[in-house]
Motif scaffolding. Structure first.
Motif, PDB file in Angstrom:
ATOM      1  N   SER A  45       0.833  -1.092   0.006  1.00  0.00           N
ATOM      2  CA  SER A  45      -0.139   0.119   0.053  1.00  0.00           C
ATOM      3  C   SER A  45       0.747   1.344  -0.116  1.00  0.00           C
ATOM      4  O   SER A  45       1.711   1.440   1.052  1.00  0.00           O
ATOM      5  CB  SER A  45      -0.834  -0.095   1.305  1.00  0.00           C
ATOM      6  OG  SER A  45      -1.573   1.129   1.483  1.00  0.00           O
ATOM      7  N   ILE A  55       4.969   7.239   0.956  1.00  0.00           N
ATOM      8  CA  ILE A  55       4.456   6.899   2.340  1.00  0.00           C
ATOM      9  C   ILE A  55       3.845   5.357   2.045  1.00  0.00           C
ATOM     10  O   ILE A  55       2.833   5.134   1.166  1.00  0.00           O
ATOM     11  CB  ILE A  55       3.140   7.626   2.816  1.00  0.00           C
ATOM     12  CG1 ILE A  55       4.007   9.069   3.103  1.00  0.00           C
ATOM     13  CG2 ILE A  55       2.913   7.087   4.198  1.00  0.00           C
ATOM     14  CD1 ILE A  55       2.593  10.015   3.432  1.00  0.00           C
ATOM     15  N   GLU A  57       2.837   1.605   3.280  1.00  0.00           N
ATOM     16  CA  GLU A  57       2.498   0.766   4.494  1.00  0.00           C
ATOM     17  C   GLU A  57       2.781  -0.733   4.326  1.00  0.00           C
ATOM     18  O   GLU A  57       1.960  -1.294   3.371  1.00  0.00           O
ATOM     19  CB  GLU A  57       1.086   1.117   4.776  1.00  0.00           C
ATOM     20  CG  GLU A  57       0.907   2.660   5.426  1.00  0.00           C
ATOM     21  CD  GLU A  57      -0.532   3.003   5.851  1.00  0.00           C
ATOM     22  OE1 GLU A  57      -0.925   1.981   6.489  1.00  0.00           O
ATOM     23  OE2 GLU A  57      -0.774   4.114   5.725  1.00  0.00           O
ATOM     24  N   GLY A  59       2.237  -3.158   6.623  1.00  0.00           N
ATOM     25  CA  GLY A  59       1.045  -3.794   7.450  1.00  0.00           C
ATOM     26  C   GLY A  59       1.939  -4.550   8.687  1.00  0.00           C
ATOM     27  O   GLY A  59       3.256  -4.214   8.815  1.00  0.00           O
ATOM     28  N   PRO A  64       4.820   0.253  15.120  1.00  0.00           N
ATOM     29  CA  PRO A  64       5.244   0.614  13.629  1.00  0.00           C
ATOM     30  C   PRO A  64       6.615   0.937  13.849  1.00  0.00           C
ATOM     31  O   PRO A  64       7.086   1.344  14.750  1.00  0.00           O
ATOM     32  CB  PRO A  64       4.247   1.820  13.593  1.00  0.00           C
ATOM     33  CG  PRO A  64       3.685   2.132  14.795  1.00  0.00           C
ATOM     34  CD  PRO A  64       3.797   1.028  15.518  1.00  0.00           C
TER      35      PRO A  64
END
Length: 72
Positions: A45, A55, A57, A59, A64
């Motif tokens: 993503s 940016i 992600e 998962g 994080p």
């Protein structure tokens, strides 16, 4: 640590491709587009900010972490 050579080769190829793109300060569109496209290809993503930062992600269910780097 034992790495599968195909993953190491993949990483080296992608880093080499990225480093060979012209991306001087203020002109990083090619590098940004490359990173976004490569992330999408492998199912990560990804989006860009209003300042053209990438940016991504990955998962997961742990705390994080942030990886930050310049594309210029």
């Amino acid at each position: 640590m034992n790495f599968d050579s195909k993953y190491l080769d993949y990483a080296v190829d992608k880093i080499s491709d990225l480093c060979n793109l012209p991306s001087p300060t203020g002109y990083t569109k090619l590098a940004v587009n490359y990173v976004v496209d490569e992330c999408k290809k492998i199912g990560i993503s990804v989006k860009t900010s209003n300042k053209n930062s990438v940016i991504a992600e990955f998962g997961g269910d742990k705390d994080p972490i942030v990886f930050a780097a310049h594309l210029d």
